[in-house]
Design an enzyme around this catalytic site. Structure first.
Site, PDB file in Angstrom:
ATOM      1  N   GLU A  48       0.824  -1.210   0.000  1.00 16.30           N
ATOM      2  CA  GLU A  48       0.000   0.000   0.000  1.00 16.30           C
ATOM      3  C   GLU A  48       0.857   1.258   0.000  1.00 16.30           C
ATOM      4  OE1 GLU A  48      -3.039  -0.044  -0.591  1.00 16.30           O
ATOM      5  OE2 GLU A  48      -3.893  -1.934   0.112  1.00 16.30           O
ATOM      6  N   ARG A  80       0.803   3.792  -3.239  1.00 17.80           N
ATOM      7  CA  ARG A  80       0.193   5.103  -2.989  1.00 17.80           C
ATOM      8  C   ARG A  80       1.242   6.184  -2.755  1.00 17.80           C
ATOM      9  NH1 ARG A  80      -5.554   3.797  -0.024  1.00 17.80           N
ATOM     10  NH2 ARG A  80      -5.534   1.573  -0.425  1.00 17.80           N
ATOM     11  N   ASP A 140      -5.207  -9.869  -8.019  1.00 12.46           N
ATOM     12  CA  ASP A 140      -5.522  -8.978  -9.146  1.00 12.46           C
ATOM     13  C   ASP A 140      -4.329  -8.297  -9.815  1.00 12.46           C
ATOM     14  OD1 ASP A 140      -5.197  -7.565  -6.771  1.00 12.46           O
ATOM     15  OD2 ASP A 140      -6.990  -6.326  -6.977  1.00 12.46           O
ATOM     16  N   GLU A 154     -11.968   0.829 -10.255  1.00 10.35           N
ATOM     17  CA  GLU A 154     -11.619  -0.095 -11.341  1.00 10.35           C
ATOM     18  C   GLU A 154     -12.474   0.047 -12.600  1.00 10.35           C
ATOM     19  OE1 GLU A 154     -11.874  -0.974  -8.145  1.00 10.35           O
ATOM     20  OE2 GLU A 154      -9.766  -1.338  -7.684  1.00 10.35           O
TER      21      GLU A 154
HETATM   22  C1  DMJ Z   1      -6.242   0.673  -4.880  1.00  6.46           C
HETATM   23  O1  DMJ Z   1      -5.440   0.848  -3.783  1.00  6.46           O
HETATM   24  C2  DMJ Z   1      -5.513   0.014  -5.996  1.00  6.46           C
HETATM   25  O2  DMJ Z   1      -6.194   0.211  -7.172  1.00  6.46           O
HETATM   26  C3  DMJ Z   1      -5.309  -1.444  -5.766  1.00  6.46           C
HETATM   27  O3  DMJ Z   1      -4.720  -2.060  -6.864  1.00  6.46           O
HETATM   28  C4  DMJ Z   1      -6.624  -2.109  -5.491  1.00  6.46           C
HETATM   29  N1  DMJ Z   1      -7.346  -1.469  -4.458  1.00  6.46           N
HETATM   30  C5  DMJ Z   1      -7.491  -0.042  -4.478  1.00  6.46           C
HETATM   31  C6  DMJ Z   1      -8.654   0.470  -5.267  1.00  6.46           C
HETATM   32  O4  DMJ Z   1      -9.753  -0.291  -5.284  1.00  6.46           O
END
Ligand code: DMJ
Length: 673
Positions: A304, A308, A437, A573
């Site tokens: 994270e 970010r 994912d 998404e």
């Molecule tokens: C974000 O932090 C990123 O897109 C991550 O890949 C998946 N989760 C969240 C958004 O849904």
């Protein structure tokens, strides 16, 4: 008293010597100090007249000789001198706050040296002196050109100051060739092609870089203005009640802390840049400069904070050219490195960035597969920018290791990996949703980032998409929507996370980069499904998870929602994929779908006093049950992708030059097509 003497003399017995002696006393006459220009001129002339003819001729000859030498040496030495001067400027350009750090590779450059390249064997390949990022001199806020879209927006509100800004901006544009622009990065060709060493070939010049400079910025439209308005509303809440904290709690008018690193602010930096929100950006920049401190005894999640914070800082550095952001990126990158000190080199999930220690979650020594394989774009870019290969080396090793692992099912990976053994665990469960994912997303995106040369990444990606087709694709009833389900120990489940809606965009990006056209077909089918996950729900907003109906049942839609899954976290998404689909097809329906979604966010998640909130129940329009939390990705991703979706300007983050990380932070493609 002092005496300055300059003599060009021959031996005393001969008369043809020259001797010129200047003494201050001579300038002081009986009348005291007299330094008037006229007096000095007269005195010189008198002296000149007193000289013999021969003396005068010799002096004149000497002057002429010196003048000729001067001209010759200027033309032959001028060029090397110039480059020497530049070089010494570059030499001095160490990063503030990072002693000894020199920017080996400024913004938008070709790929770094292979981590294992032995430069000692090839002295000529040793890192060359870098060019500084192409930024204007002066304080960083001066690097920002007034955004035309912003100006236009403001003129609608009738402020004459803004018209002046426009005129000023135009003047600037004419007199100064733009290097940085609010339109995304406008970077001059020489910046984009400077190789870190002579071994690396110059990448092809991005075809549109020069065009971008010359083209008129595409004016923003009404829908983009609505996104700007939404962003400002969200920002107002954050600024009023959560400034400098991780997330806004818009209902309780307070904040929540996750890492204590101003997560929302950092996630939103490049969005503000792209939206042209100059004032907000400057204010946030000040916070980063003065208040963003990483030396904290705090556990952060490696994934994270990489996507970010590191990703956000890197992309903001690229867009703004402001080295503050690179400096901060380098610092957080270094502080995250202890995560890789594991027996298997598969990183731990958590790092204490103050203490420099890392650990897995309390209950297991496993890490999540998506997490350890979705930090690569950022660390690789950090290596390229700093010239320090350790970042790239660490994350490349993870990918190479995962490439060789058994336990995959036709390219599909399990969700966990053990940090001691380096093996997959909990085998037999396959999903494109949570915990797996972005593994798939980053296979493709790393391949693109690196100039489409790393074949193992492409291989793994192609195999995985075949795996998806073979094991996870089905059609729902009654609308026959194509969806991606899950596989658990041989049993298919018609469950699809909203997270999976990144996939149509990724497939479309692959097709755009030359992969098979049926990836695009699949993307088209899947984005329709993702849209239906909104359209078939009472609020027009998607829940976190849906189950698709595989059989026709009277009165049933394709999409079923379980009570535990009916929340919406303002996730990006679907909008992300709509953006890619619109970019690559130009089909306006994708913009219209995105517009519907924005309106429903405004209708059901907007908090009047500022900010937007996650909701608990997308099925209840009269009470969607606000959760009192605005996730940082709403500003970092959702609104950014909305804005880009509504734009018809393909140079507003050109997808042949940039690749978005999984948190929507654009990073440069090393050798753009
Ligand atoms: C974000 O932090 C990123 O897109 C991550 O890949 C998946 N989760 C969240 C958004 O849904």
């Amino acid at each position: 008293m002092y005496s300055a003497a300059a003599a060009a003399a021959a031996s005393p017995p001969r008369r043809d010597f020259i001797s010129v002696t200047l003494s201050p006393e001579e300038a002081v006459g009986a009348g005291g100090y007299n330094n008037s220009k006229a007096w000095r001129r007269r005195s010189c002339w008198r002296k000149w007249k007193q000289l013999s003819r021969l003396q005068r001729s010799v002096i004149l000859f000497l002057f002429a000789f010196l003048a000729v030498c001067g001209v010759i040496s200027y033309t032959s030495v001028g060029e090397p001198w110039k480059s020497l001067t530049n070089k010494s400027l570059d030499d001095q350009r160490t990063e503030p706050g990072i002693p000894g750090l020199k920017l080996a590779n400024p913004a938008v450059l070709p790929a770094p040296q292979k981590a294992d390249a032995n430069l000692g064997d090839y002295p000529e390949l040793s890192p060359t002196l870098p060019k500084p990022p192409h930024v204007r001199r002066g304080p960083s806020n001066l690097q920002i050109k007034p955004p035309r879209r912003d100006v236009r927006l403001k003129t609608r509100h009738g402020t004459s100051r803004v018209v002046e800004e426009l005129v000023q901006a135009d003047k600037e544009e004419k007199t100064e060739k733009s290097v940085i622009s609010w339109r995304g990065a406008v970077i001059e060709p020489d910046q984009s092609t400077e190789p870190p060493s002579s071994k690396i070939k110059e990448p092809e010049k991005p075809s549109s870089v020069e065009d971008v400079d010359q083209k008129e910025p595409v004016p923003i439209n009404e829908r983009q203005m609505a996104v700007i308005e939404a962003f400002r509303h969200a920002w107002k809440g954050y600024k009023d009640f959560a400034w400098g904290h991780d997330e806004l709690k818009p209902l309780s008018k307070s904040y929540s802390e996750w890492f204590g690193l101003g997560l929302t602010l950092i996630d939103a930096l490049d969005t503000m840049w792209i939206l042209g929100l100059k004032e907000e950006f400057e204010e946030a920049r000040k916070w980063v400069a003065n208040d963003l401190v990483f030396d904290k005894n705090v556990d952060v999640n490696l994934f994270e904070s990489t996507i970010r914070i590191l990703g956000g800082l890197l992309s903001t550095y690229h867009l703004s050219g402001d080295s503050l952001f690179l400096e901060k990126a380098k610092e957080i990158g270094n502080r995250l490195m202890p995560a890789f000190k594991t027996p298997s080199k598969i990183p731990y999930s958590d790092v204490n960035i103050g203490r420099g220690t890392a650990h897995p979650p309390r209950w297991t020594s496993d890490s999540t597969v998506a997490e350890v394989t979705s930090i690569q774009l950022e660390f690789r870019e950090l290596s390229r920018l700093t010239g320090d290969e350790k970042f790239q080396k660490a994350v490349d090793e993870v990918m190479k290791h995962v490439h060789t692992l058994s336990g995959k099912n036709d390219g599909l990976v399990p969700m966990f990996i053990n940090t001691n053994s380096g093996q997959f665990t909990h085998l037999g469960v396959y999903t494109l949703g949570a915990r797996a994912d972005s593994y798939y997303e980053y296979l493709l995106k790393q391949w693109i980032q690196g100039g489409k040369k790393e074949n193992e990444l492409l291989e793994d990606y192609m195999r995985a998409i075949e795996g998806v087709k073979k094991h996870l694709l089905k059609r729902s009833q009654p609308k026959k929507l194509t969806f991606v389900g899950e596989l658990a120990h041989g049993h298919f489940s018609a469950k699809m996370d909203h997270l999976v809606c990144f996939l149509p965009g990724t497939l479309a990006l692959g097709a755009h980069n030359g992969l098979t056209a049926d990836h695009m077909k699949l993307a088209e089918a899947l984005i329709e499904t993702c849209y239906q996950m909104y359209a078939q729900v009472e609020t027009g907003l998607s829940p976190e998870i849906v189950h698709f109906n595989l059989h026709v049942q009277k009165g049933h839609k394709d999409v079923e929602i379980k009570p535990a899954d009916r929340h919406n976290l303002l996730r990006p998404e679907t909008v992300e994929s709509l953006f890619y689909m619109y970019r690559f097809t130009g089909d306006k329906k994708y913009q219209d779908w995105g517009w519907e979604i924005l309106q429903n966010f405004n209708k059901y998640t907007r908090v009047p006093t500022g900010g937007y909130t996650s909701i608990n129940n997308v099925q209840n329009p009269s009470n969607p049950e606000p959760r009192d939390k605005m996730e940082s990705f709403f500003l970092g991703e959702t609104l950014k992708y909305m804005f880009l979706l509504f734009s018809d300007d393909i140079d507003l983050i050109n997808l042949d030059k940039y690749v978005f990380n999984t948190e929507a932070h654009p990073l440069p493609i090393w050798a753009p097509a």
